[in-house]
Design a protein around this motif. Structure first.
Motif, short mmCIF file in Angstrom:
data_model
loop_
_atom_site.label_atom_id
_atom_site.label_comp_id
_atom_site.label_asym_id
_atom_site.label_seq_id
_atom_site.Cartn_x
_atom_site.Cartn_y
_atom_site.Cartn_z
N TYR A 73 118.72 -113.40 -77.03
CA TYR A 73 117.27 -113.52 -77.07
C TYR A 73 116.67 -112.84 -75.86
N THR A 87 112.81 -112.78 -73.60
CA THR A 87 111.51 -113.40 -73.41
C THR A 87 110.58 -112.38 -72.76
N THR A 142 109.26 -115.07 -77.29
CA THR A 142 110.71 -114.86 -77.35
C THR A 142 111.11 -114.42 -78.75
N GLU A 170 108.29 -119.17 -67.09
CA GLU A 170 109.09 -118.51 -68.13
C GLU A 170 110.08 -119.46 -68.78
N THR A 171 110.45 -120.53 -68.08
CA THR A 171 111.41 -121.47 -68.68
C THR A 171 110.82 -122.23 -69.86
N ARG A 216 112.32 -120.63 -72.72
CA ARG A 216 113.76 -120.87 -72.71
C ARG A 216 114.07 -122.26 -73.24
N VAL A 250 115.41 -127.99 -68.81
CA VAL A 250 115.75 -126.57 -68.85
C VAL A 250 117.27 -126.40 -68.86
N SER A 295 118.73 -127.09 -72.12
CA SER A 295 118.40 -126.01 -73.05
C SER A 295 119.31 -124.81 -72.88
N VAL A 296 119.52 -124.38 -71.63
CA VAL A 296 120.33 -123.17 -71.43
C VAL A 296 121.80 -123.42 -71.75
N TRP A 327 122.08 -123.42 -75.53
CA TRP A 327 122.07 -122.05 -76.04
C TRP A 327 123.44 -121.39 -75.88
#
Length: 393
Positions: free
Chosen positions: A3, A5, A16, A138-139, A142, A354, A357-358, A361
């Motif tokens: 992905y 962003t 995104t 920006e997160t 994400r 965050v 989430s990362v 992913w």
């Protein structure tokens, strides 16, 4: 999967595009919005979170609640954009406007931020051009991407949860999470102001955050992410870039202000003998292969062992301070106190979302890479076959 962003902190929106998701995966804006709200929460957040109410728009790749197999595009609009249209507009400035007259230009870099080095790298004399993109704003997308990844993991019988284990030296009693499933831990942390499993420690954290805010300072901490249900053998030992722990570490350190990562008992391993570190292998007919302990955090040789993945990240104090540190004006070269942008006294609870989430992913991405994944039913069948194979090996 992959992905990208795009977007700036005070631009019109964050965007995104996600490529490589299996088709037929259920996705809803409601679920993503729940995670976005969690990212905006947690004790210690600043005024920006009172301005924005982050909600996602699904603008591509989903029809009637399910992915098509084509790229999925998500956007989150910035409510504060209406106050920045002239300052952050994309159109060229009229000839009769002096760029130096535009308000909110920045020539005083903040220690600990990307301001100075980013300005050097891209040739920006107005350091706002750097901080607008290097901002943790920006997160937001994400987390939206991570929410989609968690939806995929859930379909595959894999659960993930994050919680705060330490803020400013105040450590939670993490034994209160032992023996609990990821969903049980989630029920606890979602009711806690610091996203912590230890209510007593959380109360102390809240007080520390409040005291720090009054002093115009900031504090950091540690977050832990737990992944349950991942089959053994995910990742690989054959190349550096296919090692699962390497990918998870990179993901964790890619989060703004994160400066350290560890798995299992982590750096404690340096103070123990091998017999006190490695996890003995067990087997029984009902469970198959398990480990007597999980000190290595569910990882051996760059691969999952079938035990829960346990990874922690260290977040430094946010460098934007209301009692600014010394800096130098890049135009005059004179010493000044660094400029102050809206900021948080502590963003560790929000950063745990965050981190969740990362990591979600990265785990989902490894699974999609390792198995045939054009369609969700195919992927689910292969994961179940992998679990059965590993148990009977």
């Amino acid at each position: 999967m992959r992905y990208l962003t795009a977007g700036e902190s005070h631009g019109p929106q964050l965007t995104t595009i996600i490529e490589g998701l299996p088709s037929l995966l259920p996705i809803s804006a409601e679920t993503i919005n729940y995670d976005l709200k969690r990212r905006q929460g947690g004790h210690g957040r600043g005024r920006r979170m009172q301005i924005e109410t982050d909600t996602v728009e699904i603008v591509g790749g989903v029809r009637h609640g399910k992915t098509l197999g084509s790229p999925v595009s998500l956007i989150v609009k910035n409510d504060d954009w209406k106050h920045w249209t002239k300052i952050m507009g994309a159109d060229p400035l009229p000839d009769d406007v002096d760029p130096n007259e535009i308000k909110r230009q920045i020539s005083r870099p903040r220690p600990g931020h990307a301001d100075l080095v980013g300005g050097m790298k891209y040739g920006h004399r107005d350091l706002r051009n750097v901080l607008e993109r290097s901002s943790a704003r920006e997160t937001t997308v994400r987390v939206a991407v991570g929410s989609v990844a968690k939806a995929l993991l859930s379909e595959l019988g894999i659960s993930i949860v994050a919680h705060v284990t330490e803020i400013a030296g105040i450590k939670a009693d993490t034994s209160k999470a032992e023996g609990k499933s990821a969903s049980e831990i989630r029920e606890i942390v979602e009711q806690d102001p610091c996203y912590c499993v230890d209510a007593e420690a959380s109360s102390q954290m809240v007080q520390m955050i409040d005291d720090t805010k009054k002093a115009g300072d900031s504090i950091g901490g540690v977050v832990e992410v737990i992944v349950e249900g991942l089959p053994a053998g995910i990742g690989s030992y054959v190349h550096y870039d296919r090692k699962l722990d390497g990918r998870l570490a990179q993901a964790m350190l890619s989060i703004n202000a994160f400066k350290g990562v560890e798995f299992g008992i982590g750096f404690e391993m340096a103070r123990r003998k091998g017999s006190e570190v490695h996890d003995e292998i067990l087997w029984d007919e009902e469970s198959g292969y398990t480990r007597a302990t999980n000190r290595l955090g569910g990882l051996e040789g760059g691969m999952s062992t079938g035990m829960p993945i346990v990874v922690r990240g260290v977040m430094k104090p946010i460098p934007t301070l209301y009692k600014p540190l010394q800096s130098v004006d890049i135009e005059t070269k004179e010493a000044f106190k660094a400029s102050v942008e809206r900021s948080d006294s502590c963003a560790v609870p929000a950063a745990s979302i965050v981190a969740e989430s990362v990591i979600a992913w990265e785990v989902a991405s490894v699974l999609v890479d390792q198995f045939h994944s054009d369609q969700l039913p195919q992927l689910k069948a292969q994961i179940e076959e992998m679990r059965k194979y590993s148990k009977e090996f």
